[in-house]
Structure formats: structure tokens, C-alpha cells
Design a protein around this motif. Structure first.
Motif, PDB file in Angstrom:
ATOM      1  N   THR A  76       0.857  -1.183   0.000  1.00  0.00           N
ATOM      2  CA  THR A  76       0.000   0.000   0.000  1.00  0.00           C
ATOM      3  C   THR A  76       0.892   1.231   0.000  1.00  0.00           C
ATOM      4  O   THR A  76       2.035   1.167   0.479  1.00  0.00           O
ATOM      5  N   PRO A  77       0.441   2.361  -0.520  1.00  0.00           N
ATOM      6  CA  PRO A  77       1.264   3.575  -0.486  1.00  0.00           C
ATOM      7  C   PRO A  77       1.591   3.991   0.952  1.00  0.00           C
ATOM      8  O   PRO A  77       0.745   3.885   1.849  1.00  0.00           O
ATOM      9  N   VAL A  78       2.810   4.474   1.161  1.00  0.00           N
ATOM     10  CA  VAL A  78       3.269   4.887   2.490  1.00  0.00           C
ATOM     11  C   VAL A  78       3.997   6.216   2.376  1.00  0.00           C
ATOM     12  O   VAL A  78       4.829   6.405   1.482  1.00  0.00           O
ATOM     13  N   LEU A  79       3.668   7.131   3.289  1.00  0.00           N
ATOM     14  CA  LEU A  79       4.365   8.410   3.391  1.00  0.00           C
ATOM     15  C   LEU A  79       4.954   8.519   4.791  1.00  0.00           C
ATOM     16  O   LEU A  79       4.222   8.468   5.783  1.00  0.00           O
ATOM     17  N   ALA A  80       6.285   8.655   4.875  1.00  0.00           N
ATOM     18  CA  ALA A  80       6.969   8.824   6.153  1.00  0.00           C
ATOM     19  C   ALA A  80       7.422  10.276   6.285  1.00  0.00           C
ATOM     20  O   ALA A  80       8.154  10.776   5.429  1.00  0.00           O
ATOM     21  N   LEU A  81       6.993  10.947   7.352  1.00  0.00           N
ATOM     22  CA  LEU A  81       7.305  12.360   7.571  1.00  0.00           C
ATOM     23  C   LEU A  81       8.083  12.535   8.868  1.00  0.00           C
ATOM     24  O   LEU A  81       7.814  11.864   9.873  1.00  0.00           O
ATOM     25  N   ARG A  82       9.025  13.459   8.835  1.00  0.00           N
ATOM     26  CA  ARG A  82       9.744  13.836  10.050  1.00  0.00           C
ATOM     27  C   ARG A  82      10.048  15.324  10.011  1.00  0.00           C
ATOM     28  O   ARG A  82      10.413  15.864   8.960  1.00  0.00           O
ATOM     29  N   GLY A  83       9.861  15.993  11.147  1.00  0.00           N
ATOM     30  CA  GLY A  83      10.259  17.388  11.260  1.00  0.00           C
ATOM     31  C   GLY A  83      11.760  17.498  11.421  1.00  0.00           C
ATOM     32  O   GLY A  83      12.367  16.754  12.204  1.00  0.00           O
ATOM     33  N   ALA A  84      12.387  18.417  10.717  1.00  0.00           N
ATOM     34  CA  ALA A  84      13.843  18.549  10.765  1.00  0.00           C
ATOM     35  C   ALA A  84      14.335  18.970  12.152  1.00  0.00           C
ATOM     36  O   ALA A  84      15.502  18.758  12.484  1.00  0.00           O
ATOM     37  N   LEU A 122      -2.475  16.208   3.529  1.00  0.00           N
ATOM     38  CA  LEU A 122      -3.726  16.313   2.764  1.00  0.00           C
ATOM     39  C   LEU A 122      -3.483  16.180   1.258  1.00  0.00           C
ATOM     40  O   LEU A 122      -4.253  15.507   0.558  1.00  0.00           O
ATOM     41  N   ASN A 123      -2.433  16.805   0.769  1.00  0.00           N
ATOM     42  CA  ASN A 123      -2.124  16.676  -0.663  1.00  0.00           C
ATOM     43  C   ASN A 123      -1.838  15.217  -1.028  1.00  0.00           C
ATOM     44  O   ASN A 123      -2.260  14.728  -2.081  1.00  0.00           O
ATOM     45  N   TRP A 124      -1.131  14.534  -0.129  1.00  0.00           N
ATOM     46  CA  TRP A 124      -0.794  13.129  -0.396  1.00  0.00           C
ATOM     47  C   TRP A 124      -2.049  12.248  -0.353  1.00  0.00           C
ATOM     48  O   TRP A 124      -2.241  11.377  -1.202  1.00  0.00           O
ATOM     49  N   LEU A 125      -2.909  12.470   0.658  1.00  0.00           N
ATOM     50  CA  LEU A 125      -4.142  11.694   0.740  1.00  0.00           C
ATOM     51  C   LEU A 125      -5.007  11.900  -0.498  1.00  0.00           C
ATOM     52  O   LEU A 125      -5.564  10.940  -1.045  1.00  0.00           O
ATOM     53  N   ASP A 126      -5.147  13.138  -0.944  1.00  0.00           N
ATOM     54  CA  ASP A 126      -5.943  13.418  -2.129  1.00  0.00           C
ATOM     55  C   ASP A 126      -5.379  12.712  -3.353  1.00  0.00           C
ATOM     56  O   ASP A 126      -6.116  12.131  -4.161  1.00  0.00           O
ATOM     57  N   GLU A 127      -4.066  12.729  -3.447  1.00  0.00           N
ATOM     58  CA  GLU A 127      -3.408  12.108  -4.621  1.00  0.00           C
ATOM     59  C   GLU A 127      -3.616  10.594  -4.630  1.00  0.00           C
ATOM     60  O   GLU A 127      -3.756   9.987  -5.697  1.00  0.00           O
ATOM     61  N   LYS A 128      -3.647   9.975  -3.442  1.00  0.00           N
ATOM     62  CA  LYS A 128      -3.731   8.520  -3.366  1.00  0.00           C
ATOM     63  C   LYS A 128      -5.150   7.978  -3.400  1.00  0.00           C
ATOM     64  O   LYS A 128      -5.333   6.765  -3.508  1.00  0.00           O
ATOM     65  N   GLN A 129      -6.137   8.860  -3.276  1.00  0.00           N
ATOM     66  CA  GLN A 129      -7.507   8.365  -3.273  1.00  0.00           C
ATOM     67  C   GLN A 129      -7.826   7.615  -4.569  1.00  0.00           C
ATOM     68  O   GLN A 129      -7.449   8.015  -5.654  1.00  0.00           O
ATOM     69  N   LYS A 130      -8.538   6.540  -4.389  1.00  0.00           N
ATOM     70  CA  LYS A 130      -8.950   5.705  -5.528  1.00  0.00           C
ATOM     71  C   LYS A 130     -10.324   6.137  -5.989  1.00  0.00           C
ATOM     72  O   LYS A 130     -11.287   6.113  -5.207  1.00  0.00           O
ATOM     73  N   ALA A 131     -10.420   6.577  -7.211  1.00  0.00           N
ATOM     74  CA  ALA A 131     -11.703   7.068  -7.734  1.00  0.00           C
ATOM     75  C   ALA A 131     -12.689   5.916  -7.885  1.00  0.00           C
ATOM     76  O   ALA A 131     -12.306   4.796  -8.159  1.00  0.00           O
TER      77      ALA A 131
END
Length: 446
Positions: free
Chosen positions: A363-371, A437-446
Motif C-alpha cells: 500500500t502507499p506509504v508516506l513517512a514524515l519527520r520534522g527537521a 492532505l495533498n498526499w491523501l488526495d493524490e492517493k484516493q482511488k476514484a
């Protein structure tokens, strides 16, 4: 008895039985409405107390049971009902949780050096409300625990079925049901998701908020993960949810929980923020050295501390000894072996093979960390992306976010983030939500 009557009785009995994973209605917790502090040396001297038993009232919340009963800041609670109050705030909160809405309980207080009594009539904690979403309170069961679920549905969406995000919080015993503080970080995240058209579910840990069962400080990691799995099962029964677009967001240890909870689930994506993917011991050792250096401790002292810490951690987390057994051998490790949840929780964390869990997720995964995050490290987030991509090329990415720390404070670097922890109301930086939010929108399945 006729066959028809027998069938009718069986149907009635079946209807009355609880469905697996679905609990009966949970009562709302009481709204005591006091900010608490244990009695320390300075408070004992200031109030001329004979000992440190009692709880100091730091503040009283508006429209709360305590305010209605006339409790005031600087009161010291000496007795609750017929029970004496000790010095431990957690134990006092446990005493309070025995009461229900409608109970009337005498408090013995020390006010201006004089003992007085107040009768507190417990009222219900307010429920969540927001201009951005409608709220549904429910519950799920896992093992002996009945866990509060809070589901939000965006008001602005014109879609019959909406995407949903399961929110998994960080480590520690606290409630994610805080309607009295809209500035609370969890509430701000939920508001952002709702304004963008996403439903959400959050789940209070056992013993926290309205949740009932094993006290949080006695629970373990596997049990907590099971509660989130039960929440996902409940999500699948929600008629307004677009089941092709269900996501998980995991913050801090929520990012450790995420791949465990996601196993075998049909998810559209997973987002983690400020988390860990190496063994727990590896992480703890790096984190302890890093924070000691940020605090300016002498390098020789740090080296001595690390020798003790690494030996104690091996016994506790790898050899599965109890804290008492470890401290019998390394008494100097007492202040090092303080964890926000039960030691078995931490032992189970050490047992997880997190890269193996991540690489099994297709499944798509986005890993985020604050610098400016001095609690998590880029190596863990890059490892998540690498583990997923090696098994499923192109499915994961790691993004390093500028000017934000672990607690969403605006900070330029690790040292400034450490100083932020001492400020009462540090400035927040929620730009990370735009990325999510941008990532979630991009990954949504129509």
C-alpha cells in the motif's frame, strides 16, 4: 414448543447478544474539571504541610463539577469520599474514575490552612463538537477492554460516501477526547482533515477517557494494537465511508503501531510522522546520547551513563527481566528506566521486526519527520521507505519537513526545539498537514 415459536425465540436471543468486537454503550466520564499537581518539596514548604500526601488544585475548569461545588485554585485535596488521598496523581485519577455521573462525593480540602468539606455532584464530560464535522460516539471491545471510539463525518462534503482516516496517537496514557481545547494538536489535525472532506476515527486507550478495562499503565502494546484493529473492523460497517479509501495516520509510536494494525487490511495508504523503525534498543541508545549532548552534559559523563543504560536495557528488553531484577544489578539505572507505559509494552516493542511488517504492506506509504525533531530520526523514516520500496517499488516516500519538531512546534533546529518544551505556549507549525492532505488526495482511488 412449536418450531415457529422456537425460531422466533432464537432470533430474539441472537438479537440481544453483543456482536463480536462491538460493545454495549459506554457511559460518559465525569467532568471533575480540576488541573492537578502532586505535592513536592516546595509546595509542602509553601503550605506548611506535615507530609506530601494530598493533591494540589492548580486550576478549576469553567462549567465543571468542581467549579459548581466551589473548589478553588490552591485548594489541597486531602480526602475523596472515605479514602485518604496520597501523593500520586495517577492513583488519585484512578480513585476518581470509580465514580459515575450523578454521584455526589464529599471532598475534604485544605484551604488557607483550614480543613473544609465540599460536596461535589459529578456531571458528564462535554461531548465533542465542531463547525467542521458531526460526531458519533461509540465503542469497540478487545479482550477485557471496552474502548471509546469517536467518529467524525465532515459537514462540508457533498459525497454520499467519504474517505476516512484512522488516527493513531502517540505513546503514553492520555485521552484523545478533549472537546474543551480546540487548540489541542489532535483537534487541529481532525479539523484539517474534516475541512478537506475526510471522516476520522480515534480510539481512546484502555482506562483513558470513557474507555474501560485494564488500567492503561498496566496494558501492553499488542493489546493496544488489537483495539485499533477492532476500530478498523467497526469502520467497515459504517455506511457513509468509502471503503476503497480508508487510511491510517500514525504519530510518534502511532507510526510503530501503523504497520502492525495494517497487516491484512485493505487500506488506501499509511502516513507516519516522527516515528521509529529500528529495534527499540537501537533507537533508545541513540536518543539518550543525542538528548544528553543537547543538554550539554560532559562527554565523559555521557559515556558512563550509556554503559549503564545499554546494559540495563539489554536485561530489560532482550532478556525480559523485570525492572526490579534489572535495578538489583544496576541500581544507578533507576532514573533511566522510566517509561510512559508498562515495561511489557516496551518489551513487545523490542520484539517487533518493523522492517518486515513494512515490507509486507502493499500500500502507499508516506513517512514524515520534522527537521527539528529531537525525539525521532531521519534514518528510521528512510528505512521505512526503503523497506516498502524494496518489496513494492515506488510505493513509499520519505519527506523531511523544515521548521517543525516532534510536538508540531515551530523550531529551526534541535536545540531550539528542546528549549520550546519549557515554554508555556510555543508557536505551532501545522504546514505538515498540507503535505498530508495533498498526499491523501493524490492517493484516493476514484
Amino acid at each position: 414448543m412449536t418450531l415457529r415459536l422456537l425460531c422466533v425465540l432464537l432470533l430474539l436471543i441472537t438479537a440481544l447478544l453483543p456482536r463480536p468486537g462491538v460493545a454495549q454503550e459506554l457511559p460518559r466520564r465525569v467532568f471533575v474539571g480540576i488541573d492537578l499537581q502532586g505535592i513536592n518539596d516546595s509546595i509542602q514548604r509553601r503550605y506548611h504541610l506535615p507530609d506530601q500526601n494530598g493533591i494540589l488544585v492548580r486550576g478549576v475548569r469553567p462549567r465543571s463539577s468542581a467549579q459548581a461545588a466551589g473548589l478553588l485554585p490552591n485548594d489541597i485535596i486531602l480526602q475523596l469520599g472515605n479514602a485518604q488521598v496520597g501523593s500520586n496523581v495517577g492513583e488519585f485519577i484512578g480513585q476518581l474514575k470509580r465514580y459515575q455521573v450523578g454521584d455526589k462525593v464529599p471532598f475534604q480540602l485544605l484551604r488557607n490552612g483550614r480543613k473544609i468539606r465540599k460536596r461535589v455532584a459529578f456531571t458528564a464530560y462535554p461531548k465533542d463538537n465542531s463547525p467542521f464535522y458531526d460526531v458519533q460516539y461509540g465503542s469497540v471491545t478487545y479482550g477485557p477492554n471496552q474502548l471509546r471510539t469517536i467518529i467524525t463525518r465532515p459537514k462540508s462534503s457533498s459525497r454520499a460516501k467519504v474517505p476516512l482516516v484512522l488516527f493513531i496517537q502517540g505513546v503514553g496514557c492520555f485521552s484523545v477526547d478533549n472537546p474543551l481545547s480546540r487548540a489541542d494538536a489532535t483537534n487541529r489535525i481532525l479539523d484539517s482533515l474534516s475541512r478537506h472532506g475526510y471522516a476520522t476515527m480515534r480510539i481512546d486507550k484502555t482506562g483513558m477517557g470513557d474507555s474501560q478495562g485494564t488500567p492503561c499503565l498496566e496494558s501492553d502494546l499488542r493489546t493496544e494494537a488489537g483495539g485499533y484493529k477492532a476500530g478498523l473492523a467497526a469502520i467497515r460497517r459504517l455506511p457513509f465511508v468509502d471503503q476503497q479509501n480508508v487510511f491510517i495516520t500514525g504519530f510518534s509510536i502511532g507510526g510503530v503501531m501503523a504497520p502492525l494494525v495494517a497487516q491484512g487490511e485493505n487500506l488506501r495508504g499509511v502516513v507516519v510522522y516522527g516515528t521509529v523503525s529500528r529495534t527499540f534498543i537501537e533507537y533508545l541508545l541513540e536518543n539518550k546520547r543525542n538528548q544528553c549532548q543537547l543538554q550539554g552534559l560532559p562527554y565523559d559523563s555521557i559515556n558512563s551513563l550509556m554503559r549503564t543504560y545499554s546494559a540495563a536495557l539489554h536485561l530489560l528488553l532482550q532478556e525480559k527481566q523485570t525492572p526490579a531484577q534489572v535495578l538489583a544489578r544496576y541500581p544507578a539505572a533507576r532514573r533511566l528506566l522510566t517509561f510512559p507505559q508498562h515495561y511489557t509494552y516496551m518489551q513487545q516493542w523490542q520484539d517487533l521486526n518493523l522492517p518486515a511488517l513494512w515490507q509486507r504492506l502493499d500500500t502507499p506509504v508516506l513517512a514524515l519527520r520534522g527537521a527539528a525533531d529531537y525525539i525521532s530520526y531521519s534514518v528510521d523514516h528512510q528505512l521505512i521507505a526503503d523497506a516498502v520500496n524494496r518489496a513494492h517499488p515506488g510505493r513509499a516516500s520519505f519527506v523531511l519537513l523544515p521548521d517543525v519538531d516532534h510536538h508540531f512546534n515551530r523550531a529551526r533546529d534541535l536545540a531550539e526545539a528542546l528549549r520550546m518544551d519549557e515554554r508555556p505556549n510555543p508557536e505551532k507549525n501545522f504546514e505538515f498537514m498540507r503535505v498530508i492532505l495533498n498526499w491523501l488526495d493524490e492517493k484516493q482511488k476514484a
